[in-house]
Motif scaffolding. Structure first.
Motif, PDB file in Angstrom:
ATOM      1  N   ASP A  47       0.831  -1.201   0.000  1.00 12.59           N
ATOM      2  CA  ASP A  47       0.000   0.000   0.000  1.00 12.59           C
ATOM      3  C   ASP A  47       0.865   1.249   0.000  1.00 12.59           C
ATOM      4  O   ASP A  47       0.566   2.233  -0.686  1.00 12.59           O
TER       5      ASP A  47
ATOM      6  N   THR B  12       2.209   1.678  -3.461  1.00 11.37           N
ATOM      7  CA  THR B  12       1.145   2.147  -4.359  1.00 11.37           C
ATOM      8  C   THR B  12       0.948   3.645  -4.223  1.00 11.37           C
ATOM      9  O   THR B  12       0.808   4.374  -5.223  1.00 11.37           O
ATOM     10  N   ARG B  13       0.934   4.121  -2.958  1.00  6.93           N
ATOM     11  CA  ARG B  13       0.789   5.565  -2.756  1.00  6.93           C
ATOM     12  C   ARG B  13       1.991   6.322  -3.305  1.00  6.93           C
ATOM     13  O   ARG B  13       1.853   7.419  -3.864  1.00  6.93           O
TER      14      ARG B  13
ATOM     15  N   HIS C 255       1.623   6.455  -7.041  1.00  9.11           N
ATOM     16  CA  HIS C 255       0.558   7.413  -7.386  1.00  9.11           C
ATOM     17  C   HIS C 255       1.077   8.845  -7.294  1.00  9.11           C
ATOM     18  O   HIS C 255       0.807   9.669  -8.183  1.00  9.11           O
ATOM     19  N   ASP C 256       1.820   9.152  -6.245  1.00 10.20           N
ATOM     20  CA  ASP C 256       2.354  10.503  -6.093  1.00 10.20           C
ATOM     21  C   ASP C 256       3.364  10.829  -7.197  1.00 10.20           C
ATOM     22  O   ASP C 256       3.393  11.946  -7.721  1.00 10.20           O
TER      23      ASP C 256
ATOM     24  N   LEU D 205       3.456   9.560 -10.238  1.00 13.00           N
ATOM     25  CA  LEU D 205       2.714   9.774 -11.478  1.00 13.00           C
ATOM     26  C   LEU D 205       2.066  11.149 -11.495  1.00 13.00           C
ATOM     27  O   LEU D 205       2.021  11.822 -12.538  1.00 13.00           O
ATOM     28  N   LEU D 206       1.566  11.599 -10.350  1.00 15.99           N
ATOM     29  CA  LEU D 206       0.948  12.914 -10.277  1.00 15.99           C
ATOM     30  C   LEU D 206       1.981  14.007 -10.548  1.00 15.99           C
ATOM     31  O   LEU D 206       1.706  14.977 -11.270  1.00 15.99           O
TER      32      LEU D 206
ATOM     33  N   GLN E  26      -7.424  19.648  -4.238  1.00 12.91           N
ATOM     34  CA  GLN E  26      -6.424  18.609  -3.962  1.00 12.91           C
ATOM     35  C   GLN E  26      -5.248  19.192  -3.181  1.00 12.91           C
ATOM     36  O   GLN E  26      -4.748  18.561  -2.232  1.00 12.91           O
TER      37      GLN E  26
END
Length: 473
Positions: free
Chosen positions: A303, A306-307, A310-311, A313-314, A369
């Motif tokens: 997890d 994954t976070r 995700h960060d 990619l952002l 966000q």
């Protein structure tokens, strides 16, 4: 089978310098040819007018003498046409390239002038005079490749008819024009050569920035981003040099940022991967408790990864031009919406500090966000029940949105690097240090900024999102 297009991979057939030189040479040659042709036509027409005027003058003088009808030597009328023409020829001198002829009533013609031999031996000349003797007139006669203009004036007295003839060598009169045009052609050719040489030299100087740009670009294609053009001059090519250098600066900064991101990502991913590998290596499949404990731990690490992904990619998307979609947004509604969403993050005393009743061109989802990221950061640095404030205002021509907390604040050692990637403060829990860098990327996409207020009398930290009221910073 792979084929190579020589137009793409091969060297250019003609360089820009050569094409510019050829263009200047062709334009110069065309201009000189046009000027020469115009000069030739105008001068030829002038010569024709001079010839016609000269012929008309001779014929006119004869007509005046004929109209008077009195022989100045005897004081009596002319006894015959031949006497009138002979007297006229004795008193007149022809112009250059001109002959005055007397075609008598009978006998051999006589002339005054240089003696145009080709006319004396050509049967076409007396035939033309015979044809024009009845009414008179002017006609051109081509003999042995030469052109003559012939004017015939009949003189009749009773049943006797003679002819006064003026001939002009047109080619002889145009000889100087031909010599002039030959000289003009030689000088024009020399001028084209000299102008082409000067144009080639000037083109080389003007295109030298382009040549340096090509050499620098070739170095970039080989992986060297450190080269820069030496900016000289003050023209369009100078602006191109500056723009190219600015582009190299942005490319070098982007590549360096990507390398840092990859290095940091590799470093951060190495720890959870090592944890996964270590626990899987010592896992006892026959022990249910060990399997259950290891499974829980591994899922937690997955997890976290994954976070992290995700960060990352952002942050990568933040470099794209479509990262934000601006629209006219109500700042009050945006502030209240962010506060309501933040209440679900944790058990804190959420407070609305103030609201700005205005509109601004922003991406409301990205700004929400960013505010929630700041709120999450505040939650992780405060205890349950602590106060966290959210607000907005218009200040000094800008819209400000903020999140403040009552935690321990930001250490002075981290204030200069707090918005850099993977910068972690003391006591962060399960954080990778990407939250504030994501906020900074969102504000940069809005052409705004995120700032940390200086430390005040009370504890805690206040982060502000500052945007120009027109939507641009």
């Amino acid at each position: 089978m792979t084929t190579t297009d020589p137009r793409v991979d091969g060297p250019p057939r003609f360089s820009v310098r050569q094409r510019l030189t050829a263009a200047v040479a062709l334009l110069t040659a065309a201009a000189l040819v046009a000027v020469g042709a115009t000069l030739f036509v105008l001068e030829s027409q002038r010569i024709d007018r001079v010839i016609d005027a000269s012929l008309g003058q001779e014929v006119g003088e004869l007509r005046r003498l004929q109209a008077e009808g009195v022989d100045p030597e005897t004081g009596r009328p002319f006894t015959s046409p031949d006497r009138l023409i002979a007297f006229f020829l004795s008193r007149n001198v022809p112009d250059t390239d001109e002959n005055l002829w007397h075609f008598p009533v009978s006998g051999t013609p006589t002339f005054v002038g240089e003696g145009q031999r080709v006319l004396r031996t050509s049967p076409r000349f007396p035939a033309l005079v015979e044809r024009l003797t009845r009414r008179g007139g002017v006609a051109d006669l081509d003999v042995d490749g030469r052109t003559f203009r012939v004017a015939v004036q009949p003189v009749q007295q009773g049943d006797q008819r003679a002819a006064f003839v003026v001939t002009h060598d047109v080619d002889g009169s145009r000889a100087q024009l031909r010599e002039l045009m030959v000289t003009y052609a030689l000088l024009s050719a020399l001028s084209v050569i000299l102008i082409s040489a000067v144009a080639s030299w000037l083109a080389g100087r003007l295109l030298s920035p382009v040549r340096r740009l090509r050499e620098t670009a070739r170095g970039i294609s080989e992986g060297d981003l450190g080269g820069r053009l030496e900016v000289t001059g003050n023209d369009d090519l100078t602006e191109l040099q500056r723009t190219f250098n600015d582009m190299l600066d942005r490319l070098e900064e982007a590549f360096a940022s990507q390398r840092r991101l990859l290095d940091d990502a590799a470093h951060e991913l190495r720890t959870p991967l090592t944890v996964l590998q270590g626990h899987l290596e010592v896992l006892d499949p026959t022990d249910p408790d060990d399997v259950r404990t290891t499974r829980t731990l591994l899922l937690d690490e997955i997890d976290r990864m994954t976070r992290l992904v995700h960060d990352l990619l952002l942050l990568a998307k933040a470099e794209r031009p479509d990262f934000v979609r601006l629209e006219r947004t109500d700042v009050e509604a945006l502030t209240l919406g962010a506060l309501e969403r933040a209440r679900g993050l944790a058990d804190r005393a959420w407070v609305l500090d103030a609201v700005a009743r205005t509109h601004v061109d922003v991406d409301p989802q990205r700004l929400t966000q960013a505010l929630l990221q700041l709120a999450d950061n505040a939650v992780r640095h405060t205890q349950p029940g602590a106060e966290i404030g959210v607000g907005s205002r218009v200040h000094d021509g800008h819209v400000e949105l903020w999140v403040r907390d009552t935690g321990v604040g930001v250490p002075s050692a981290l204030r200069g690097t707090i918005f850099e990637r993977f910068t972690q403060g003391d006591g962060e829990q399960a954080g990778f240090g990407l939250g504030l860098s994501i906020v900074a990327a969102i504000m940069e996409a809005h052409e705004g900024r995120v700032v940390l207020d200086p430390p005040g009398a009370t504890s805690g930290a206040t982060f502000r999102l500052v945007i120009a009221t027109g939507g641009l910073w």
